[in-house]
Design an enzyme around this catalytic site. Structure first.
Site, short mmCIF file in Angstrom:
data_model
loop_
_atom_site.label_atom_id
_atom_site.label_comp_id
_atom_site.label_asym_id
_atom_site.label_seq_id
_atom_site.Cartn_x
_atom_site.Cartn_y
_atom_site.Cartn_z
N GLY A 248 0.68 -1.17 -0.15
CA GLY A 248 0.22 -0.07 -0.02
C GLY A 248 0.73 1.22 -0.17
O GLY A 248 0.26 2.29 0.03
N GLU A 290 4.04 -6.54 1.73
CA GLU A 290 3.50 -7.14 0.50
C GLU A 290 3.25 -5.91 -0.47
O GLU A 290 2.03 -6.08 -0.87
CB GLU A 290 2.34 -7.65 0.99
N GLY A 292 3.28 -3.75 -3.88
CA GLY A 292 3.09 -3.78 -5.45
C GLY A 292 3.56 -2.48 -6.27
O GLY A 292 4.55 -2.37 -6.43
N ARG A 330 -6.07 3.62 -15.98
CA ARG A 330 -6.27 4.00 -14.50
C ARG A 330 -6.74 5.64 -14.42
O ARG A 330 -7.63 5.83 -13.45
CB ARG A 330 -4.84 4.15 -13.76
N TYR A 334 -9.92 5.43 -12.08
CA TYR A 334 -10.06 6.07 -10.72
C TYR A 334 -9.65 7.60 -10.81
O TYR A 334 -9.52 8.32 -9.99
CB TYR A 334 -8.70 5.54 -10.21
N CYS A 361 -12.62 3.86 -29.05
CA CYS A 361 -13.99 4.42 -29.43
C CYS A 361 -14.91 4.49 -28.07
O CYS A 361 -15.78 3.99 -27.84
CB CYS A 361 -14.94 3.53 -30.28
N GLU A 362 -14.36 5.74 -27.28
CA GLU A 362 -14.87 5.88 -25.96
C GLU A 362 -14.52 7.11 -25.42
O GLU A 362 -13.26 7.51 -25.42
CB GLU A 362 -14.29 4.80 -24.81
N TYR A 390 0.16 -1.46 -12.42
CA TYR A 390 -1.46 -1.51 -12.74
C TYR A 390 -1.52 -0.89 -14.20
O TYR A 390 -2.65 -0.31 -14.04
CB TYR A 390 -2.26 -0.75 -11.64
C1 LIG Z 1 -3.23 -5.04 -3.84
C2 LIG Z 1 -2.60 -5.79 -2.79
C3 LIG Z 1 -1.23 -5.62 -2.29
C4 LIG Z 1 -0.27 -4.63 -2.96
O1 LIG Z 1 -0.88 -3.29 -3.10
P1 LIG Z 1 -0.07 -2.06 -3.49
O2 LIG Z 1 -0.99 -0.79 -3.09
O3 LIG Z 1 0.18 -2.11 -4.83
O4 LIG Z 1 1.46 -1.85 -2.71
C5 LIG Z 1 -0.66 -6.14 -1.40
N1 LIG Z 1 -1.38 -7.15 -0.81
C6 LIG Z 1 -2.75 -7.10 -1.08
C7 LIG Z 1 -3.81 -8.39 -0.44
C8 LIG Z 1 -3.61 -6.66 -1.87
O5 LIG Z 1 -4.61 -6.77 -2.24
#
Ligand SMILES: *Cc1c(COP(=O)(O)O)cnc(C)c1O
Length: 440
Positions: A248, A290, A292, A330, A334, A361-362, A390
């Site tokens: 996150g 975790e 991303g 995105r 969002y 086409c949007e 993403y």
């Molecule tokens: C999406 C997600 C992440 C990664 O989130 P980021 O905002 O990309 O760092 C980690 N764990 C879970 C369970 C997620 O759904």
């Protein structure tokens, strides 16, 4: 546009990434093209690992593959010592194809199918994060009678909703993910898991949101998780060993996004978690992060060719490129904001406000509203920064657009990691009962 990682402006006015000219990449691989600054991904991974290593606490950094997955990306993460988080058979297949150590894979998802759970168990992945009561029963059914127990984490919805600079301490009870903490679902789930001798409850998981800029939400989540952890060990005499705090952390999509350095945020979260565990008479278990987005977003730049323009007097100037919501949905999804530059004319004065549209086409197929650029012309190379998370992973074939190619660049060298989709790829799923698709 502010430049991330190894991005620079060469004397002739071209954007370079890792010493490779964007203009030459576009010539060689075509556009749209997603270019990853490989060194920047590795640097970000170290910004997570360094404070964890320095703390002496047992830990793992788990790359959330959904942000961007490919075989090369899985290998890169494994090379740096990261685990992988997969959420589908497809992501698991990609990780296994990359020959990642299965014991360093964990699986998430709020509706893992029977087939996906079987695949995960057969591959002997390290951890399955159980998300709901149906899944516990499904997994228990699959693993019943097995000689080895399957390690599970329990996904807790801790009632913290964090986003950018704000968090709501009771905000996210209404979520499809995980066991609700407030209503006692978590305790019932623990009881159910403990009843199944084929499952081993090894720890807890929480994930409180995305694009988060400070640690306050993590502190509240850590406090709730520490109290819960202690309660589970005490009341159920379960011996847990892992706390996964999810992902996150935010990134700088535009100049306005202010993110503290990752290593400082990680050290801060570690600190508040340690305090929360100490308050419950516990030392820290193995800590997992975790991430991303924060590992890959800033490392990605998408190159597009400018094609056509439309000026509506005193209303707006549209500039259309050869991609759009099909490679970056995105903004449409969002309202996300991006920055761009002309990669072939970096030294030209930015004196025109234009809105960057895709070719679908949007009407909602926009990449940037009101970018200030040197007046773009057909043939210019537009670079949109911070597209590494993403974007490709959410790409679609709307309008039967081909997905772009992806290259990694490092130390003056480029390597293709995902080839561009071809027209043949686009009809490869079509079943034509009249006969074959052989060409003329
Ligand atoms: C999406 C997600 C992440 C990664 O989130 P980021 O905002 O990309 O760092 C980690 N764990 C879970 C369970 C997620 O759904």
């Amino acid at each position: 546009m502010h430049l991330h990682g190894t991005s620079k402006i060469a004397p002739e006015g071209h954007l370079t990434i890792a010493g490779v000219s964007a203009v030459s990449l576009a010539q060689r691989y075509g556009t749209p093209l997603i270019v990853y600054d490989e060194q920047l991904i590795r640097t970000r991974m170290h910004e997570y690992l360094d404070p964890l290593r320095a703390s002496g606490v047992a830990h793992a950094v788990v790359y959330a593959c959904k942000a961007f997955t490919s075989v090369a990306m899985c290998r890169l993460a494994a090379e740096e010592g990261l685990w992988l988080d997969v959420v589908s058979a497809g992501e698991l297949h990609t990780a296994l194809t990359a020959k990642v150590d299965p014991s360093r894979i964990l699986m998430h998802g709020n509706n893992k199918t029977e087939a996906e759970l079987k695949m995960a168990v057969e591959a002997r992945i390290g951890l399955i994060v159980v998300d709901n009561f149906d899944e516990i029963e499904r997994l228990a059914g699959i693993t019943a009678g097995a000689t080895e127990r399957t390690n599970v984490l329990l996904r807790v919805a801790p009632g913290v909703d964090a986003h950018t600079h704000e968090y709501i301490a009771t905000g996210k009870q209404d979520s499809k993910f995980g066991f609700d903490l407030q209503s006692g679902q978590v305790q019932r789930a623990v009881q159910v898991i403990l009843k199944h001798s084929s499952l081993q409850l090894v720890g807890l998981h929480s994930h409180i949101g995305s694009q988060i800029f400070d640690v306050d939400g993590f502190r509240v989540a850590a406090e709730r998780m520490a109290a819960l952890y202690a309660q589970i060990e005490r009341e159920f005499r379960a011996s847990l060993s892992i706390l996964n705090l999810g992902g996150g952390l935010g990134v700088r999509y535009t100049e306005e996004d202010m993110m503290p350095p990752i290593d400082r945020a990680v050290a801060g979260i570690l600190d508040v978690t340690q305090t929360a565990f100490a308050a419950n008479g516990l030392t820290l278990p193995m800590i997992m992060f975790e991430p991303g987005r924060s590992l890959v977003a800033e490392a990605g730049t998408t190159l597009y060719s400018v094609g056509s323009r439309k000026d509506i007097p005193s209303i707006r100037s549209y500039v259309a490129v050869d991609g759009g919501m099909t490679d970056n949905p995105r903004l449409a999804l969002y309202g996300a904001r991006y920055e761009a530059c002309l990669a072939n004319r970096m030294l030209a004065p930015a004196d025109k406000t234009v809105s960057i549209a895709g070719k679908c086409c949007e009407s909602g197929d926009m990449l940037i509203w009101d970018a200030v650029l040197p007046s773009p012309e057909p043939g210019d190379l537009l670079a949109v920064s911070c597209t590494g998370a993403y974007n490709y992973s959410m790409a679609s074939n709307y309008n039967r657009m081909a997905r772009p190619a992806v290259v990694f660049v490092r130390d003056g060298q480029a390597r293709l990691v995902l080839r561009r989709e071809t027209l043949a790829d686009l009809i490869s799923l079509d079943v034509d009962e009249e006969g074959s698709h052989e060409g003329p």
